[in-house]
Design an enzyme around this catalytic site. Structure first.
Site, mmCIF file in Angstrom:
data_model
loop_
_atom_site.group_PDB
_atom_site.id
_atom_site.type_symbol
_atom_site.label_atom_id
_atom_site.label_comp_id
_atom_site.label_asym_id
_atom_site.label_seq_id
_atom_site.Cartn_x
_atom_site.Cartn_y
_atom_site.Cartn_z
ATOM 1 C CB CYS A 36 -0.913 0.020 1.208
ATOM 2 S SG CYS A 36 -1.911 -1.452 1.318
ATOM 3 C CG ASP A 90 1.369 5.050 3.738
ATOM 4 O OD1 ASP A 90 2.232 5.852 3.356
ATOM 5 O OD2 ASP A 90 0.165 5.150 3.469
ATOM 6 C CB CYS A 127 2.587 9.901 1.080
ATOM 7 S SG CYS A 127 1.256 9.710 2.264
ATOM 8 C CB CYS A 177 -1.830 8.887 6.595
ATOM 9 S SG CYS A 177 -1.458 8.539 4.882
#
Lengths: 425, 168
Positions: free
Chosen positions: B37, B39, B67, B111
């Site tokens: 994915c 992360d 990110c 996130c």
């Protein structure tokens, strides 16, 4: 880069004390100049996404949008002036790719041209068959059109690519069957820059009596194209990738090709693209094409040198960096890397803060949160695709700019690697 | 400069992340996210005691592959958690993280979940390693995270194997 001339006013006030009457204005002026200089020192390396309009094109356009505005379908002189400009533009585009003027139609975007090519051919040739072959690394406007056609009862086969993104023409030959009506393989890939053997693929399609479409949005104006020699039946080109204005694109359709329109209306563009003709954008597109044609050899040589300097520099300076795409068979302006242990969006934003604009195939930067289908197709794992960076050069890229990227990039990479849980042991 | 997709506070954390790096001999470690994915977050915590003899997060550090939003939320949660009792820290919600950052683009909201999950995992790791009492709330959260992890691992087996090798 153009040097900013200091105005007479700024010169006159530069030596005054800040307390003087004109001090504040002078300071403001000075700050303005500084801000402009900073703005100008930004480095744009995303020419693959969009190009600025060349000032020479703007000069040619001049008052064109206010003066030549008639509807090309109108019979009065205003309309006929626009019509004449349209036909002049058609001649120029035809000449750029060795086609006849009546084989060029103008559309609003490369996406539209590709949609028209796929859907138009599919529905017009349903009696012959329902099978379409595309590459797995097409731009989404081809991939998604094919996917939609699949939902409408057409059969889509995707070719394979090797680690560089190259198609094997022999596979095209093997996959063509009785029901095949169209093969669509892009000329040069927008992400990794790999140039496909379209002449060979076109030859096979010609022999088998199958239409061959190529999306040349990234290559038209950069690589000489001859639709005759390259056996192309349909070709997509885009103004905004060639230093022309946005809102204009073209589709070459070989004479005698069976194709349906996807829009229905007033019969413009031989009935294949009804809509009032966007004459200013098209005229700008044509003027931009003239410049590309004139400079094609010299510019491609210059960009190839810059590109190779960039690639060599990055590989030498940054450990754990890899080149995506073919080392030689690639667009003169495309460099695409992936870096171990870091994520592309973070890299992109760091570069942006340093004044350098690039792009990435990382999932985090996409609307779908999925890594680039092109990078996955050439065999990259998702974590590798996440760490990708594309830098695309263009008409105003200088050797100095490459130097600055080579100076800034290694620091940013090691900073991000420091935060990353993945490290070389 | 034009406003980007991220708020000023997010960019400030991203530019100068707080508390990044490793804690040697950490009391608890939380690993969440996966490479597929894009992360991967790792939180280290060191436990101490406050005046009332309650256990608190004395030190906290993060390592994140991801990110801008992933790095900023990691940095933000270390600020939020530092000095808090374990009970308080385990309750830090994604909303609190987002609030401390001003805002996050909708597509990046996950996130913030990742960051609060990482902290839950680190606390759970400490408590279970030291055979301490685990509240029901924490146990439920841990179970959900573990289950999600298992599911992604099943889905992307080859890739997660590679990830483990990289993490060493």
């Amino acid at each position: 880069m153009a040097k900013i001339k200091k105005s007479a006013f700024a010169k006159a006030t530069a030596r005054r004390s800040p307390l003087s009457l004109y001090g504040a204005a002078a300071r403001r002026r000075k700050n303005n100049i500084k801000a402009r200089k900073e703005k100008m020192s930004r480095i744009y390396m995303d020419y693959g996404a969009a190009t600025p309009v060349d000032s020479r094109v703007l000069k040619k356009l001049g008052r064109f949008p206010s003066e030549v505005f008639g509807n090309t379908m109108s019979l009065h002189s205003f309309g006929q002036e626009a019509k004449a400009a349209l036909e002049e533009s058609r001649d120029i585009l035809a000449d750029l790719m060795g086609a006849k003027p009546q084989e060029i139609i103008f559309t609003g975007s490369a996406t539209e041209s590709n949609n028209l090519a796929l859907k138009g051919i599919a529905f017009a040739n349903k009696e012959k068959g329902n099978h379409i072959i595309i590459s797995p690394i097409e731009h989404p406007c081809v991939g998604e059109s094919a996917k939609w056609l699949e939902s409408q009862g057409f059969e889509i086969t995707k070719l394979k690519v090797d680690q560089y993104g190259l198609i094997d023409p022999k596979e095209v030959e093997r996959l063509i069957k009785k029901e095949t009506i169209l093969v669509s393989v892009m000329h040069a890939n927008n992400e990794i820059g790999t140039i496909e053997p379209i002449e060979e693929i076109g030859k096979i399609c010609r022999e088998k009596g199958v239409y061959f479409h190529t999306d040349a949005a990234q290559s038209l104006g950069k690589i000489p194209i001859d639709v005759e020699k390259m056996n192309i039946d349909l070709l997509t080109g885009s103004s905004q990738k060639m230093y022309g204005p946005k809102g204009a694109a073209c589709l070459f359709i070989r004479e005698g090709t069976k194709i349906n329109p996807i829009l229905h209306g007033g019969g413009q563009e031989f009935g294949l693209r009804p809509s009032t003709v966007n004459i200013s954008a098209i005229y700008g597109f044509a003027q931009a094409s003239l410049l590309c044609k004139k400079e094609i050899v010299k510019e491609s040589k210059r960009l190839t040198q810059l590109r190779d300097k960039l690639i060599k520099g990055v590989m030498a300076k940054i450990e754990g960096s890899y080149l995506n795409g073919h080392p030689i068979k690639r667009l003169s302006n495309n460099a695409n890397f992936w870096f171990e242990f870091i994520e592309g969006e973070s890299l992109l934003i760091q570069l942006d803060m340093a004044g350098i604009a690039g792009s990435t195939g990382s999932a985090c930067s996409s609307a779908k949160l999925q890594p680039s289908h092109v990078l996955l197709a050439i065999g990259l794992r998702p974590q590798e695709a996440h760490g990708s960076l594309r830098l695309t050069l263009g008409r105003w890229t200088t050797s100095k700019e490459i130097d600055r990227v080579l100076k800034v990039l290694p620091g940013i990479i090691s900073q991000l690697r420091e935060i990353s849980p993945f490290k070389k042991n | 400069m034009v406003k980007g997709i991220y708020s000023k506070k997010v960019m400030a954390h991203f530019k100068k992340p707080h508390n990044y790096g490793k804690i040697k001999n950490a009391d608890g470690i939380g690993n969440v996210g996966n490479l597929v994915c894009g992360d991967v977050m790792r939180l280290y915590i060191k436990i101490g005691k406050n005046k009332n003899k309650q256990e608190i997060i004395k030190d906290i550090k993060f390592e994140t592959f991801g990110c801008v939003a992933a790095i900023a939320t990691s940095s933000a949660i270390t600020d939020l958690a530092k000095g808090k009792t374990l009970e308080e820290a385990a309750k830090i919600s994604k909303t609190q993280i987002v609030d401390s950052l001003g805002e996050l683009p909708p597509i990046k909201m996950h996130c913030s979940v990742l960051a609060s999950d990482a902290l839950v995992e680190a606390i759970y790791d400490y408590l279970s390693k030291n055979k301490k009492e685990i509240s029901q709330d924490l146990a439920v959260k841990h179970e959900r995270i573990a289950k999600e992890k298992e599911e992604t691992e099943k889905r992307y087996k080859d890739w997660t194997d590679m990830e483990k090798k990289m993490l060493g």
